[in-house]
Design a protein around this motif. Structure first.
Motif, PDB file in Angstrom:
ATOM      1  N   SER A  37       0.825  -1.204   0.000  1.00  0.00           N
ATOM      2  CA  SER A  37       0.000   0.000   0.000  1.00  0.00           C
ATOM      3  C   SER A  37       0.851   1.242   0.000  1.00  0.00           C
ATOM      4  CB  SER A  37      -0.935  -0.011   1.222  1.00  0.00           C
ATOM      5  OG  SER A  37      -0.183   0.057   2.415  1.00  0.00           O
ATOM      6  N   ARG A  38       2.056   1.177   0.635  1.00  0.00           N
ATOM      7  CA  ARG A  38       2.919   2.355   0.630  1.00  0.00           C
ATOM      8  C   ARG A  38       3.535   2.576  -0.737  1.00  0.00           C
ATOM      9  NH1 ARG A  38       4.274   0.426   5.907  1.00  0.00           N
ATOM     10  NH2 ARG A  38       6.054  -0.752   5.093  1.00  0.00           N
ATOM     11  N   ILE A  39       3.696   1.479  -1.482  1.00  0.00           N
ATOM     12  CA  ILE A  39       4.370   1.606  -2.777  1.00  0.00           C
ATOM     13  C   ILE A  39       3.429   2.110  -3.854  1.00  0.00           C
ATOM     14  CG2 ILE A  39       5.493   0.284  -4.615  1.00  0.00           C
ATOM     15  CD1 ILE A  39       6.688  -1.481  -2.455  1.00  0.00           C
ATOM     16  N   ILE A  40       2.213   1.601  -3.898  1.00  0.00           N
ATOM     17  CA  ILE A  40       1.360   1.881  -5.053  1.00  0.00           C
ATOM     18  C   ILE A  40       0.265   2.893  -4.772  1.00  0.00           C
ATOM     19  CG2 ILE A  40       1.738  -0.439  -5.930  1.00  0.00           C
ATOM     20  CD1 ILE A  40      -1.094  -1.124  -5.057  1.00  0.00           C
ATOM     21  N   ARG A  41       0.201   3.417  -3.528  1.00  0.00           N
ATOM     22  CA  ARG A  41      -0.894   4.325  -3.218  1.00  0.00           C
ATOM     23  C   ARG A  41      -0.896   5.584  -4.074  1.00  0.00           C
ATOM     24  NH1 ARG A  41      -4.136   4.263   1.030  1.00  0.00           N
ATOM     25  NH2 ARG A  41      -2.774   2.819   2.113  1.00  0.00           N
TER      26      ARG A  41
ATOM     27  N   ALA B 213       1.867  -4.569 -10.414  1.00  0.00           N
ATOM     28  CA  ALA B 213       2.603  -5.716 -10.940  1.00  0.00           C
ATOM     29  C   ALA B 213       4.107  -5.484 -10.857  1.00  0.00           C
ATOM     30  CB  ALA B 213       2.179  -5.989 -12.387  1.00  0.00           C
ATOM     31  N   THR B 214       4.537  -4.271 -11.168  1.00  0.00           N
ATOM     32  CA  THR B 214       5.954  -3.947 -11.098  1.00  0.00           C
ATOM     33  C   THR B 214       6.462  -4.033  -9.670  1.00  0.00           C
ATOM     34  OG1 THR B 214       5.797  -2.493 -13.034  1.00  0.00           O
ATOM     35  CG2 THR B 214       7.679  -2.160 -11.568  1.00  0.00           C
ATOM     36  N   ALA B 215       5.674  -3.485  -8.728  1.00  0.00           N
ATOM     37  CA  ALA B 215       6.071  -3.512  -7.320  1.00  0.00           C
ATOM     38  C   ALA B 215       6.146  -4.939  -6.795  1.00  0.00           C
ATOM     39  CB  ALA B 215       5.088  -2.691  -6.484  1.00  0.00           C
ATOM     40  N   GLN B 216       5.184  -5.775  -7.177  1.00  0.00           N
ATOM     41  CA  GLN B 216       5.181  -7.160  -6.715  1.00  0.00           C
ATOM     42  C   GLN B 216       6.405  -7.916  -7.223  1.00  0.00           C
ATOM     43  OE1 GLN B 216       2.901  -7.196  -4.118  1.00  0.00           O
ATOM     44  NE2 GLN B 216       2.262  -9.199  -4.862  1.00  0.00           N
ATOM     45  N   GLU B 217       6.691  -7.765  -8.516  1.00  0.00           N
ATOM     46  CA  GLU B 217       7.812  -8.494  -9.112  1.00  0.00           C
ATOM     47  C   GLU B 217       9.148  -7.993  -8.575  1.00  0.00           C
ATOM     48  OE1 GLU B 217       9.352 -11.573 -11.247  1.00  0.00           O
ATOM     49  OE2 GLU B 217       7.216 -11.093 -10.950  1.00  0.00           O
ATOM     50  N   THR B 218       9.230  -6.688  -8.283  1.00  0.00           N
ATOM     51  CA  THR B 218      10.466  -6.127  -7.720  1.00  0.00           C
ATOM     52  C   THR B 218      10.711  -6.655  -6.320  1.00  0.00           C
ATOM     53  OG1 THR B 218      10.221  -4.105  -9.033  1.00  0.00           O
ATOM     54  CG2 THR B 218      11.647  -3.989  -7.090  1.00  0.00           C
ATOM     55  N   ARG B 219       9.661  -6.696  -5.545  1.00  0.00           N
ATOM     56  CA  ARG B 219       9.786  -7.133  -4.151  1.00  0.00           C
ATOM     57  C   ARG B 219       9.967  -8.651  -4.049  1.00  0.00           C
ATOM     58  NH1 ARG B 219       5.885  -4.711  -2.717  1.00  0.00           N
ATOM     59  NH2 ARG B 219       4.263  -6.282  -2.868  1.00  0.00           N
ATOM     60  N   ASP B 220       9.335  -9.390  -4.943  1.00  0.00           N
ATOM     61  CA  ASP B 220       9.376 -10.856  -4.880  1.00  0.00           C
ATOM     62  C   ASP B 220       9.558 -11.412  -6.294  1.00  0.00           C
ATOM     63  OD1 ASP B 220       9.138 -13.518  -4.291  1.00  0.00           O
ATOM     64  OD2 ASP B 220       7.023 -13.451  -3.704  1.00  0.00           O
ATOM     65  N   PRO B 221      10.792 -11.455  -6.799  1.00  0.00           N
ATOM     66  CA  PRO B 221      11.027 -11.971  -8.161  1.00  0.00           C
ATOM     67  C   PRO B 221      10.459 -13.379  -8.318  1.00  0.00           C
ATOM     68  CG  PRO B 221      13.005 -10.916  -7.291  1.00  0.00           C
ATOM     69  CD  PRO B 221      12.034 -10.988  -6.152  1.00  0.00           C
ATOM     70  N   GLY B 222       9.764 -13.589  -9.417  1.00  0.00           N
ATOM     71  CA  GLY B 222       9.140 -14.879  -9.650  1.00  0.00           C
ATOM     72  C   GLY B 222       7.771 -15.024  -9.015  1.00  0.00           C
TER      73      GLY B 222
END
Length: 299
Positions: free
Chosen positions: A21-25, A103-112
């Protein structure tokens, strides 16, 4: 999943959601989103009264207009200015802007992350909730994608003649092997309120009849509650309990529990005033025992 693993999973999930939430808000300020932002400003509620008037000290102040009246007025103004098609397009594009950021934030934080997500689902929860747009199941329960199988309809009903909810239950129990089935209602439910209204509501009548039947079953208790809001809230709770009972009547639920000691059925209610879930403490085992005097489908 053991209770310890489930607890750790929920704690980890909650932390991930807070980070997300802090990343994509923040809204992405692209050219395509400017009109959307302008429209959002147009829709900013201006009906909030001052602290003095809201506390009742200014008795001469006129009633504040409702949020819907301001929104309707904003739509009329945009219609006059021929801006609605532009607004709708930008409103649509904004969703995809946010999706790309998520999607970008998720993949950056957790590759794969998405590769793992595509491998399949093994949710522990089946969530049967209301279609109300203000109640996102996973967010209020701190659950991540893949942790809850969700079904929503008006007033979180589980009628045995609705093939949709019956199919969801069958699939969740027999194929996904969920461990918890949650029926979650909410205070301020429009479906329950409509069912309390002596009025012909057309195609909604057969659906709302399920809630009116709940009132009929608990008429003696409900009619002793003089305050209309309290009676309304109690019907919300009783409706959840009766839908839990409908879940317990299902063969898939009874047979899975007899074989595996799961799923467990829960009844919860969400409150808008504090954002908290209330556990109605449905006694699943006692409810199952009483149900099976008539609806025993384990043989």
């Amino acid at each position: 999943m053991s209770s310890l693993r489930l607890g750790n999973s929920l704690l980890s999930t909650t932390r991930r959601h807070l980070t997300t939430s802090r990343i994509i808000r923040p809204t992405i300020l692209t050219k395509s989103s400017r009109l959307t932002r302008a429209a959002a400003v147009t829709f900013t509620p201006r009906y909030c009264s001052s602290s003095a008037s809201s506390s009742g000290s200014n008795k001469d102040s006129s009633p504040s207009p409702s949020p819907s009246s301001h929104k309707d007025s904003a739509w009329r103004k945009m219609a006059d200015d021929k801006q609605i098609p532009h607004y709708l397009k930008q409103d649509h594009d904004r969703v995809f802007d946010h999706n790309r950021a998520w999607a970008t934030a998720q993949e950056t934080r957790d590759p794969g992350y998405f590769a793992k997500l595509s491998e399949g689902q093994t949710p522990d929860y089946l969530w049967i909730g209301c279609s109300d747009s203000r109640i996102p199941a996973e967010q209020i329960a701190g659950l991540a994608p893949g942790e809850a199988f969700v079904h929503r309809n008006i007033a979180n009903l589980v009628p045995n003649n609705d093939l949709n909810v019956m199919a969801v239950l069958e699939y969740a129990v027999r194929h996904l092997h969920v461990k918890h089935i949650v029926v979650c209602g909410h205070y301020g439910c429009g479906g329950v309120k409509a069912a309390m209204t002596a009025k012909d509501l057309g195609i909604l009548n057969p659906w709302l009849r399920n809630i009116r039947d709940v009132y009929r079953l608990h008429e003696a208790e409900l009619d002793t509650i003089e305050d209309e809001t309290e009676r309304y809230n109690r019907l919300v709770e009783l409706n959840v309990v009766e839908q839990c009972r409908n879940v317990v009547k299902m063969a898939a639920v009874q047979q899975s529990y007899a074989e595996n000691t799961y799923p467990i059925v829960h009844g919860w209610v969400f409150g808008f005033h504090d954002g908290l879930l209330k556990d109605l403490n449905v006694d699943f085992e006692s409810m199952l025992a009483k149900i099976q005097k008539i609806y025993n489908l384990t043989d």
